[in-house]
Design a protein around this motif. Structure first.
Motif, mmCIF file in Angstrom:
data_model
loop_
_atom_site.group_PDB
_atom_site.id
_atom_site.type_symbol
_atom_site.label_atom_id
_atom_site.label_comp_id
_atom_site.label_asym_id
_atom_site.label_seq_id
_atom_site.Cartn_x
_atom_site.Cartn_y
_atom_site.Cartn_z
ATOM 1 N N ILE A 1 40.318 55.498 43.291
ATOM 2 C CA ILE A 1 40.166 54.081 43.614
ATOM 3 C C ILE A 1 39.548 53.406 42.398
ATOM 4 O O ILE A 1 38.414 53.694 42.022
ATOM 5 C CB ILE A 1 39.275 53.875 44.858
ATOM 6 N N LEU A 2 40.312 52.513 41.801
ATOM 7 C CA LEU A 2 39.867 51.804 40.603
ATOM 8 C C LEU A 2 39.506 50.380 40.960
ATOM 9 O O LEU A 2 40.173 49.739 41.780
ATOM 10 C CB LEU A 2 40.979 51.805 39.544
ATOM 11 N N ALA A 3 38.420 49.866 40.344
ATOM 12 C CA ALA A 3 38.030 48.471 40.563
ATOM 13 C C ALA A 3 39.186 47.568 40.168
ATOM 14 O O ALA A 3 39.736 47.674 39.067
ATOM 15 C CB ALA A 3 36.777 48.135 39.748
ATOM 16 N N SER A 4 39.560 46.652 41.065
ATOM 17 C CA SER A 4 40.722 45.801 40.828
ATOM 18 C C SER A 4 40.512 44.835 39.684
ATOM 19 O O SER A 4 41.448 44.422 39.017
ATOM 20 C CB SER A 4 41.085 45.034 42.100
ATOM 21 N N GLU A 5 39.314 44.460 39.449
ATOM 22 C CA GLU A 5 39.027 43.543 38.346
ATOM 23 C C GLU A 5 37.681 43.894 37.759
ATOM 24 O O GLU A 5 36.840 44.526 38.398
ATOM 25 C CB GLU A 5 39.037 42.089 38.814
ATOM 26 N N ARG A 6 37.474 43.472 36.543
ATOM 27 C CA ARG A 6 36.238 43.809 35.840
ATOM 28 C C ARG A 6 35.056 43.115 36.504
ATOM 29 O O ARG A 6 35.056 41.904 36.669
ATOM 30 C CB ARG A 6 36.340 43.378 34.369
ATOM 31 N N PRO A 7 34.030 43.850 36.904
ATOM 32 C CA PRO A 7 32.886 43.234 37.559
ATOM 33 C C PRO A 7 32.045 42.421 36.597
ATOM 34 O O PRO A 7 32.167 42.538 35.378
ATOM 35 C CB PRO A 7 32.104 44.435 38.090
ATOM 36 N N ASN A 8 31.213 41.616 37.156
ATOM 37 C CA ASN A 8 30.313 40.786 36.366
ATOM 38 C C ASN A 8 29.197 41.661 35.801
ATOM 39 O O ASN A 8 28.359 42.173 36.544
ATOM 40 C CB ASN A 8 29.734 39.674 37.240
ATOM 41 N N ILE A 9 29.199 41.840 34.511
ATOM 42 C CA ILE A 9 28.221 42.724 33.891
ATOM 43 C C ILE A 9 26.805 42.208 34.103
ATOM 44 O O ILE A 9 25.862 42.973 34.292
ATOM 45 C CB ILE A 9 28.521 42.879 32.383
ATOM 46 N N ALA A 10 26.627 40.903 34.107
ATOM 47 C CA ALA A 10 25.280 40.340 34.241
ATOM 48 C C ALA A 10 24.686 40.654 35.603
ATOM 49 O O ALA A 10 23.490 40.912 35.733
ATOM 50 C CB ALA A 10 25.322 38.834 34.020
#
Length: 433
Positions: free
Chosen positions: A319-328
């Motif tokens: 299961i891969l994250a669908s979009e890049r999460p908010n790093i902050a």
């Protein structure tokens, strides 16, 4: 095309041998460096990469001429009236295209003999697998050429369509590679993707079935559009059925994970001891990767761990994250990889199998296997110069091709030979009426 392929493949081979020799000079003093030297990566893939470019850009024109010339001259209407099915005619055309590819591959195949003469090592399994991949790719490109010739009124239009498909697939590969979701699915449609597993020494049943489905589908579509008397509406309706069947077969092929690692260095597999132990872990394994698809860490994880786990374990879900999460906001969570085996869970940030495999064994409650001595790839360093082979690729082989062409062109027909000998052929007598 043969005359163009000879210097292209020959120069690529000489450059590949030169770079391989430079790397081998240092590896001869260090067994550790020697393990990274594989003729598949250093010689075969670069050399046949030049052959791949030639087939992609030039071979469609060869395939188009097989059918396009008869359409333009009107001979196709006469062939359709013969007591044979259009499928038989199309099968003959495919045999001609396959024969053309075999002839075009002569310069590339001669590099194998040249490498063996220089003292280079060739592993039979991975070499035959690479040749099989290029054969499938050549037939696929030939099928594209025949299909474009079948739907076009002239060869020029067919050539434009064929180049749009081949070059457009490169565009998909460059712009969408490494992305997730729909972009990842579209990137798999690139023709380049068809050769990459073979270049890595991997024989995938799903990929072979998918390529065969596309080739068969293009052949069926060509047979639909070949008869000139059929209405366009009927052709479109039959084409829709063919496309539907192709889509179903491709969907089935995408679910097939069966593959065989034919590389001599086993780059696509864990050690044999690890694979035997992992194959006994029957409970489902769920891997949640909190990384973006374009992240280099995910690419390393996919290549070094996940792809190998999917090949050897019976039930693996990634299961891969669908979009890049908010790093902050999620700086601590990003980069974590969660492994769930049964009712046990563990988290790691590593992408190395040396750390992940012990983690999986701990989740399964089993001891890691003992390493097998002598199971490592030794490598094949070789310091040699391939410059003398330029005489073959730039002189000897092109000369043989020209001589063979002139000999074939000068072969007289039966009637021509009779006229040449001064004998007039017998003409049928006119009817008395």
């Amino acid at each position: 095309m043969l005359l163009l392929v000879c210097p292209l493949v020959g120069y690529s081979f000489v450059q590949a041998v030169s770079l391989y020799s430079e790397s081998s000079a240092a590896a001869l003093q260090s067994p550790v460096l020697a393990r990274s030297l594989s003729p598949l990566d250093g010689i075969l893939v670069p050399t046949f990469g030049a052959f791949y470019v030639a087939v992609t850009l030039l071979f469609p024109f060869v395939a188009i001429r097989v059918l396009g010339q008869e359409k333009e001259s009107g001979a196709l209407r006469l062939l359709i009236q013969l007591p044979y099915r259009p499928s038989m005619l199309l099968a003959a055309k495919f045999c001609a295209v396959l024969t053309g590819w075999l002839m075009v591959s002569i310069p590339a195949l001669s590099t194998l003999a040249a490498w063996a003469i220089l003292g280079g090592h060739l592993a039979a399994a991975e070499t035959l697998n690479l040749l099989f991949g290029h054969l499938l790719y050549g037939v696929l490109v030939g099928a594209i050429g025949l299909f474009t010739a079948g739907i076009s009124d002239n060869s020029a239009t067919a050539a434009i369509i064929a180049l749009a498909v081949t070059i457009g697939s490169w565009l998909l590969d460059f712009t969408l590679a490494g992305r997730s979701g729909l972009s990842a699915w579209l990137a798999q449609l690139s023709l380049t993707q068809a050769l990459r597993p073979f270049e890595q020494g991997l024989l995938s049943a799903g990929l072979v079935l998918g390529i065969a489905a596309v080739i068969g589908g293009l052949a069926a579509l060509t047979a639909v559009w070949l008869p000139p008397a059929t209405t366009v509406r009927t052709k479109i309706a039959r084409s829709g059925s063919c496309v539907l069947v192709i889509a179903v077969v491709l969907a089935v092929a995408a679910q097939i994970r069966t593959s065989v690692d034919l590389s001599e260095d086993r780059r696509n597999s864990f050690s044999r001891a690890d694979e035997r132990l992992l194959a006994t872990l029957r409970r489902p394994l769920v891997v949640r990767v909190n990384l973006a698809a374009e992240d280099p860490r995910y690419i390393d994880l996919r290549r070094n761990v996940l792809a190998k786990l999917e090949r050897v374990m019976p039930d693996v879900t990634v299961i891969l994250a669908s979009e890049r999460p908010n790093i902050a906001n999620q700086a601590d969570a990003y980069g974590q990889i969660e492994y769930v085996y049964g009712d046990r869970t563990d988290v790691s940030r590593s992408t190395s199998p040396r750390e992940i495999l012990p983690l999986l064994y701990a989740l399964a409650g089993t001891q890691p296997p003992e390493p097998v001595v002598g199971d490592e790839y030794i490598g094949y360093p070789l310091v040699a110069s391939a410059d003398p082979t330029l005489l073959w690729f730039f002189g000897g082989l092109p000369l043989l091709i020209v001589l063979a062409w002139r000999h074939i062109r000068r072969l007289p027909s039966d009637r021509g030979s009779l006229f040449h000998q001064g004998v007039k052929p017998c003409m049928p007598a006119r009817d008395s009426e």
